[in-house]
Design an enzyme around this catalytic site. Structure first.
Site, mmCIF file in Angstrom:
data_model
loop_
_atom_site.group_PDB
_atom_site.id
_atom_site.type_symbol
_atom_site.label_atom_id
_atom_site.label_comp_id
_atom_site.label_asym_id
_atom_site.label_seq_id
_atom_site.Cartn_x
_atom_site.Cartn_y
_atom_site.Cartn_z
ATOM 1 N N GLU A 248 -3.165 10.695 2.791
ATOM 2 C CA GLU A 248 -4.383 10.798 3.597
ATOM 3 C C GLU A 248 -4.471 12.187 4.234
ATOM 4 O O GLU A 248 -3.483 12.687 4.786
ATOM 5 C CB GLU A 248 -4.399 9.736 4.692
ATOM 6 C CG GLU A 248 -4.420 8.305 4.146
ATOM 7 C CD GLU A 248 -4.194 7.258 5.218
ATOM 8 O OE1 GLU A 248 -4.912 6.243 5.202
ATOM 9 O OE2 GLU A 248 -3.282 7.452 6.052
ATOM 10 N N GLU B 173 0.838 -1.196 0.000
ATOM 11 C CA GLU B 173 0.000 0.000 0.000
ATOM 12 C C GLU B 173 0.876 1.249 0.000
ATOM 13 O O GLU B 173 1.938 1.270 0.611
ATOM 14 C CB GLU B 173 -0.900 -0.014 1.244
ATOM 15 C CG GLU B 173 -1.879 1.124 1.353
ATOM 16 C CD GLU B 173 -2.834 0.930 2.534
ATOM 17 O OE1 GLU B 173 -3.441 1.931 2.956
ATOM 18 O OE2 GLU B 173 -2.968 -0.212 3.038
#
Length: 278
Positions: free
Chosen positions: A153, A149
């Site tokens: 964010e 990943e």
């Protein structure tokens, strides 16, 4: 809907031992090219694209609907919370009328898996404690893959900072909080990361803000889907990370004007792309 990755192919046809050095070199060269051709990254490498969301192209994007990621998530994905409004993709977090979660949230994921290259988004995030607005690549056990990943964010409790992160085969602990120098809830801004075999680099409005270098095995290496999501957390662990969730009467909105992927070696696709400066 889930798509399995092409599995690695090993060529193991019996070959007689070469009697000359030239033959050995030729065989070694063939083996090297074969390993590149049939590596997971090469097998799943996709074409470059720019998505400006005049509509939701369902041959490219899958809209998550009717489920959630786990007990840490205080909402259920809802197709109704994903739409194109005023020239931008809109992901909404809203109160839910029924179900076991009090809110409905939104997620868009690519149908295909992508490998090394440059990933870019132009977006704004809601200022709302307890929420996450995310642009990231992900693959994991649900795809019969390791958990790899790469994240950008925006935590709604402080929209003047961004959290950058990555996981390699489920190993995380790589979070980096950066000051943006602006409020990401007030306007559209450009966020990007460059994923290379030995490096990850994150950019904001074209400026390098964080870099990680290492051996290829220490960084994500598995082709992944592209995700856009807006959700809220629940439970003490999420409260400690995201802050207490503060429900709103109306919708909280994450807006996205553009998403792009540029494959290694391809030309830049729009003037603001970080590829144009390489």
């Amino acid at each position: 809907m889930r798509i399995e990755l092409p599995r690695r192919i090993d060529l193991q046809a019996p070959v007689e031992a070469p009697t000359r050095v030239a033959g050995a070199r030729l065989l070694a060269g063939f083996a090297f090219l074969t390993s590149l051709l049939f590596s997971p990254i090469a097998a799943a490498q996709q074409d470059s694209f720019v998505e400006t969301f005049k509509s939701i192209d369902e041959s490219r994007w899958y809209v998550s609907d009717g489920w959630e990621n786990g007990s840490h998530q205080g909402c259920t994905w809802s197709r109704k919370n994903v739409s194109v409004e005023n020239g931008a993709l809109e992901l909404r977090l809203t109160p839910a009328a029924g179900g076991d979660r009090p809110h409905a949230c939104a997620e868009l994921q690519s149908e295909e898996f992508f490998g090394h290259g440059v990933y870019e988004v132009r977006m704004s995030a809601p200022s709302a404690s307890g929420t996450v607005s995310a642009f990231f690549t992900y693959t994991g056990p649900v795809h019969d893959n390791p958990w790899d990943e790469v994240d950008v964010e925006i935590l709604g409790k402080d929209t003047r900072r961004a959290q950058l992160n990555y996981y390699t085969d489920g190993e995380g602990g790589n979070e980096e909080l950066i000051d943006l120098g602006f409020d990401s809830a007030e306007a559209m801004n450009d966020y990007a990361f460059s994923w290379e075999p030995g490096a990850l680099r994150w950019y904001v409005n074209g400026e390098l803000v964080h870099e990680v270098q290492g051996r290829p095995e220490t960084l994500p290496a598995t082709p992944s889907k592209i995700f856009l999501s807006l959700w809220n957390g629940q439970g003490e662990t999420m409260r400690g990370w995201l802050g207490p969730f503060e429900p709103a009467e109306g919708a909280m909105r994450m807006r996205v004007e553009r998403v792009a992927y540029t494959a290694p070696g391809d030309a830049c696709q729009f003037p603001e792309s970080i590829v144009c400066d390489e």
